[in-house]
Design a protein around this motif. Structure first.
Motif: not given
Length: 218
Positions: A156-169
């Motif tokens: 879940l941490i890695h999944l949220l990392g991918k989502l956070a990266s997309l939203v952050g970019i």
């Protein structure tokens, strides 16, 4: 490596992870740490360089230099993880001994309590502003979400990392576009009164931000 652990909830703790259960990729590490850094606490930390009297140009230069220098130190710590399969603070017993490692572990715990407290307050304020709740409610909501994510663990941490990266970019591209539309941005960048104190402050802030990740990147 092949992953034989089919459960979504993390079942491992501080013990060595068997080779068959180790998995991931460089890309997943990239999105994890990108997402962890594209957030409000990092923005506030970077903005402190201006609060402390730095100008825009040399503050950005100092922050960039500090990120590179601190990132090298953090990367050296991270290289141990795949080799040892245990957390950094546990492996530090090799250098400090079982009892000697208690002091750095205590200091790290205090440091991360401060980090969590800062993140909780800032996130609570952001949640309060977006959803029009009290700051206390925002902090509690953030803390509850963090607890659930930590309990579920790795995937879940890695999944949220991918989502956070997309939203952050996307968010940062939008912010840069909005900032670049201000007529005064050129004037701000052209003001370059170099000062060693503010430049080193910016460099130190950025380097310490990266280095403090060292105890748990392994």
């Amino acid at each position: 490596m092949k992953n034989n652990n089919t459960t979504y909830i993390e079942t491992r703790s501080i013990e060595p992870i068997p080779d068959g259960e180790r998995h991931g990729s460089i890309f997943s590490q990239f999105t994890l740490w990108l997402g962890a850094n594209l957030q409000i606490t990092a923005m506030v930390t970077g903005a402190l360089t201006i609060v402390f009297g730095g100008d825009v140009f040399w503050s950005l230069a100092g922050l960039m230099l500090g990120q590179i220098a601190g990132g090298i130190v953090m990367a050296l710590h991270a290289a141990q993880g795949p080799q040892l399969g245990i957390p950094q603070m546990i492996s530090s017993r090799v250098q400090f001994g079982v009892y000697g490692a208690c002091l750095p572990i205590l200091l790290v715990c205090l440091m991360y309590l401060g980090f969590i407290a800062t993140g909780a307050v800032l996130s609570g304020q952001a949640i309060s502003a977006v959803f029009h709740t009290t700051e206390t409610s925002g902090i509690l909501l953030f803390a509850a979400a963090t607890l659930v994510i930590a309990y579920v663990g790795y995937r879940l941490i890695h999944l949220l990392g991918k989502l956070a990266s997309l939203v952050g970019i996307i968010a940062f591209i939008y912010l840069l576009w909005k900032i670049s539309s201000f007529p005064a941005i050129g004037d701000l960048l052209s003001i370059r009164p170099f000062s060693w104190s503010t430049f080193l402050t910016a460099t130190g802030l950025a380097a310490s931000w990266q280095i403090t990740f060292g105890p748990y990147v392994a």
